[in-house]
Each structure stands twice: as structure tokens, then as C-alpha cells.
Write an enzyme that holds these catalytic residues in place. Structure first.
Site, PDB file in Angstrom:
ATOM      1  N   LYS A   1       0.830  -1.197   0.000  1.00 56.60           N
ATOM      2  CA  LYS A   1       0.000   0.000   0.000  1.00 56.60           C
ATOM      3  C   LYS A   1       0.870   1.254   0.000  1.00 56.60           C
ATOM      4  O   LYS A   1       2.013   1.223   0.462  1.00 56.60           O
ATOM      5  CB  LYS A   1      -0.881   0.030   1.259  1.00 56.60           C
TER       6      LYS A   1
ATOM      7  N   ARG B   1     -10.789 -10.955   1.109  1.00 52.14           N
ATOM      8  CA  ARG B   1     -11.602 -12.004   0.487  1.00 52.14           C
ATOM      9  C   ARG B   1     -10.955 -13.376   0.605  1.00 52.14           C
ATOM     10  O   ARG B   1     -11.650 -14.396   0.583  1.00 52.14           O
ATOM     11  CB  ARG B   1     -11.892 -11.643  -0.970  1.00 52.14           C
TER      12      ARG B   1
END
Length: 489
Positions: A268, A342
Site C-alpha cells: 500500500k 476475500r
């Protein structure tokens, strides 16, 4: 005695009482609707009664406040409760600093037209408006401890008290979810989150089982192990269970528990990475909701699962291009290690459905930046395989003051979930929030299922209404509790 380096969890919240008569010497606030300004309010205060407007009235006899509730909608009562408690705390702080006696109890008289539900909404705002999470060297300031809500003359106190008691339980769920989201990640490892879940499960009928990395390895939870493999802090699976006698329905709740997210090898940007301590807000909502569900005792069996892991960067991190085998055997082709939520949810969904065979499944997660773009920071994304389930969740959110917007599970993107060298691909092309939901649907075995994406409203950039500061908001916890308790009716 040495002080704890961090605030205790759960946080100490203001107590709320319901009474039919005022308490002597306790300062009082009068709540009024917009335009219904009492004659005793000086013109120079420019008080209008708008939502959240609070003024301390001059004069002898101790502090008195007038509080605006706007048009008197439930959301206005919540905002007014939060604004008043903040004003009362400020007054108490000033009194303490000046050597006076800060009030420990304050009381509030709502408009005669206010119903029990309005009192409950005001109580919700007051409990959450007084929430505080700060790690400082100084002691916390002296603050108001008890709020007394005065019911109208002739009203049934028990009816009002019942509504307010439930509202306070819901607010405590939100506060606990905030606590675990706000806890710094140098403390909040997956094991800390698991042990905290065990510790706060102090309600009869609620049990917690923690599965460690050895248990996960033996049962091939490939998604959780892959995401947690780059961290020195191993992953955990937290399983919470509420099983009342005679339950005829079973709800499975699954919450993402990423205690810190660097993005892994798909790193990130540094600018926003500090916010990733709240990336387990979905898991925090499930833990907090399970505690309040057990306290409210609905006749519904509920299982909560929180797959907890840290997504870090090291030589053992999982990679783009890897193929991961989830619990149950389905395989995923990894394309972006920053789509880790996920991966852990897939394992938990597959395990929870195979092991417990629930009637309905709901997962909640800070899953996609796409949902923040679509809905902003105060509305959660709601995906569901059934219209009835979607409507029940939306109605539950409306009842408790959490806003949801239904998003489509667009079938034209379903084929994009198929992978070249595995069963499914982790990051299908297309609209990110929708394709992420379609990926998760692959692990739900055709059961009635809803996915709640709280990437926007789980974190606040500043105070608004009953949200008191930047950081975790606890969004979603109240909706889950209300959904389950209404499901049992």
C-alpha cells in the site's frame, strides 16, 4: 498501582437511567424541537433548536441546558444525545479545572411528544457521544457518569426503560467494535484479538473457541495461512457460538479480522497505511454483535467466525501468481496480495457453511476501496442473493441508525471470476466492489447470503453525530444485532 498502557476494553460508558421524577440538585437539560424555543432562552444566545444545538443557560441554581432536536426524527434525537453529552462532559471538565464540583449525574427532559423510541435514540447518541479512546500519559478528565431520562407525566416507565435498555445494549456493541478497531496494531495481533474475544464473552450462553495456526494447517485453511504467512504473529480463527434452547433458525456471521494490512507484496502507499489498524472492523463488529446478541437472548442460534491475520511483507509472504487451496478444496489464483480480505473470508465462509449448515449467512468486511468511491464514508454497501434478506438488513439498519445501500450482484461479471489455472481468480476485472462480492459468493454453497462492505463507514475522518473522533466507528455492529433479534420474532 501501575496503570495499564492502553485503555481497558470494553470502554467505560455513561450509564443511562429512566425515571418519572427529577433528582434534586442534578443539573437538567430541556430538549426542544426546532422553532419551539422557550421564552427563558435569551435572544443573544441565538438558539434555534436545530439538531445538535446545545446552549448552557445563564443564571443561578446550577447549570441548565437547552438542546435542539431539529424536526424530531430518530436520527435527530441520536445526534442531540451525542451533542448534549459532549457539552456536559466539557462543563464537568471546566468545573474540575476551576476547583468546582463537576456534576456526576445530569438529567434530560425530552419534548412531551417524544415516544419511548425517541428516548432510546437519545440514549444511543448519549452513550456513543461520550465514547473516548485515547492513549495518553495523563489521567482521563472527570466526566459525567450517569444520564437520567425523565419520561412524560403519566407515562409507563417500564415501557420506556425497556426501549432504552435495548438501545444501550446496541450502543455498547458499537463501542466495543470501536475499541478493538482503535487499538494500535503493535498490541492488536491476531492472538490479542482472539484473547480479547474470549475475555469479553462474559455473557451467559456465549462461548468462544480459538483455533491456532496448527489447527488451521491440519485442516488446510489455505487463504488464512497465505495471508498470515508473512507475519511473525500467526493467524487465528475465532469462533463464537450462541445456542439457545428451542432455536429453529441459525444465522452465520463472518467478519474480516485483518489486524494490520500493509498490502503484502502489493504494498500500500505509505500515506494511508496507518489507518489499517481498523482493517479488522468487520471482525470487531461480529465479536461485539455476538456479545450483545447473547445479552438480549433472541430465540435464534448464531455462530460468529472471525478469521484473523496480519498481512505483512517478508520472505514468507504470499505472492501474486500463487494458487491457494481454501478450506474445502476450492482454489484461488492470487493477483493482488492487497485483496487479502476475500482470501480469509473465503476460508471462513466455506468452513462455517460446511460445519454448521446455517439457514442464512452474512459477512461484513472493510473490503474494497471501490465501495468508498461509490457510497462515500457514511453508507455501507449491501449485496444479497435474496430480496427479502436485503430488505431485512436495510430495515435493521434504518431502525438503529446505520444506512445501507443495496448494490447489484451483476451476473454479467460472474464469468470474470473464473480463473485460468485455478477455480476462481482473486481480483476479477470489472467494478471492484461487485466483483469482490461475486468472488465471495463462490464460497456460499447457494445459501441465502449477504455481504456488507463497510470500507467507507467503518472509519471516520472526524466527529459527526454520535461518531466522536477520527478512527473506528463501530459501524455494522448494531445492524447485526437488530437483524438477529428481529429474525427471531
Amino acid at each position: 498501582m501501575a496503570r495499564s498502557p492502553l485503555p481497558s476494553v470494553p470502554s467505560r460508558l455513561i450509564d443511562v437511567e429512566v425515571a418519572d421524577r427529577a433528582k434534586r440538585k442534578a443539573p437538567e437539560a430541556l430538549v426542544v424541537t426546532e422553532g419551539a424555543v422557550p421564552d427563558e432562552v435569551p435572544v443573544e444566545l441565538a438558539f434555534t433548536g436545530k439538531q445538535g444545538d446545545v446552549q448552557l443557560l445563564p443564571g443561578a441554581g446550577g447549570p441548565r441546558w437547552v438542546v435542539g432536536v431539529g424536526k424530531g426524527d430518530r436520527r435527530h434525537f441520536r445526534a442531540a444525545g451525542a451533542a448534549f453529552v459532549r457539552a456536559a462532559h466539557t462543563y464537568a471538565d471546566v468545573e474540575a479545572d476551576s476547583g468546582g464540583r463537576p456534576p456526576l449525574t445530569v438529567q434530560v427532559r425530552l419534548p412531551e411528544s417524544a415516544h419511548a423510541g425517541d428516548h432510546a435514540a437519545f440514549a444511543t447518541g448519549a452513550v456513543l457521544g461520550g465514547y473516548r479512546y485515547r492513549v495518553t500519559e495523563s489521567d482521563e478528565p472527570i466526566r459525567v457518569r450517569t444520564l437520567r431520562l425523565l419520561v412524560p407525566d403519566g407515562a409507563a416507565v417500564d415501557e420506556y426503560a425497556s426501549e432504552v435498555e435495548k438501545a444501550c445494549e446496541l450502543a455498547s456493541a458499537t463501542a466495543l467494535a470501536r475499541d478493538v478497531a482503535n487499538t494500535p496494531s503493535n498490541v492488536k495481533s491476531p492472538d490479542w484479538l482472539a484473547r480479547t474475544a474470549e475475555r469479553v464473552a462474559d455473557v451467559p450462553g456465549l462461548s468462544v473457541t480459538v483455533r491456532d495456526e496448527t489447527w488451521l494447517e491440519k485442516r488446510r485453511f489455505g487463504g488464512i495461512l497465505a495471508v498470515g504467512g508473512g507475519s511473525a504473529n500467526p493467524p487465528r480463527l475465532v469462533e463464537l457460538s450462541y445456542r439457545p434452547r428451542g432455536a429453529t433458525a441459525h444465522v452465520l456471521l463472518v467478519g474480516k479480522g485483518i489486524t494490520f494490512d500493509t498490502g503484502g507484496l502489493s504494498l500500500k502507499p505509505a500515506a494511508g497505511m496507518h489507518l489499517m489498524r481498523t482493517d479488522m472492523s468487520g471482525g470487531g463488529a461480529v465479536i461485539a454483535a455476538m456479545r450483545s446478541i447473547a445479552a438480549l437472548k433472541p430465540g435464534v442460534r448464531v455462530t460468529g467466525l472471525v478469521p484473523a491475520a496480519e498481512n505483512h511483507v517478508s520472505g514468507s509472504s504470499y505472492r501474486p501468481g500463487d494458487v491457494v487451496r481454501h478450506y474445502g478444496g476450492r482454489t484461488t489464483q492470487v493477483e493482488n496480495t492487497d485483496a487479502e480480505g476475500r482470501m480469509v473470508l473465503a476460508d471462513a465462509l466455506a468452513y462455517g457453511i460446511e460445519t454448521h449448515r446455517p439457514d442464512v449467512v452474512i459477512d461484513v468486511a472493510t473490503l474494497t476501496g471501490a465501495m468508498k468511491v461509490a457510497l462515500g464514508l457514511r453508507t455501507g454497501g449491501l449485496f444479497a442473493t435474496e430480496d427479502t434478506l436485503a430488505e431485512r438488513l436495510r430495515a435493521a439498519g434504518d431502525e438503529v441508525g446505520e444506512q445501507w445501500w443495496r448494490m447489484p450482484l451483476s451476473e454479467e461479471h460472474a464469468e470474470a471470476v473464473r480463473a485460468d489455472i485455478a477455480d476462481v481468480r482473486q481480483c476479477p476485472p470489472g467494478p471492484g466492489g461487485i466483483t469482490a462480492a461475486l468472488f465471495l459468493r463462490e464460497f456460499t454453497d447457494g445459501l441465502p447470503w449477504a455481504h456488507l462492505d463497510i470500507a467507507g463507514p467503518a472509519r471516520a475522518e472526524g466527529a459527526y453525530d454520535e461518531v466522536v473522533a477520527a478512527g473506528g466507528t463501530g459501524f455494522g455492529a448494531r445492524t447485526l444485532v437488530e437483524f438477529v433479534t428481529s429474525y427471531g420474532r
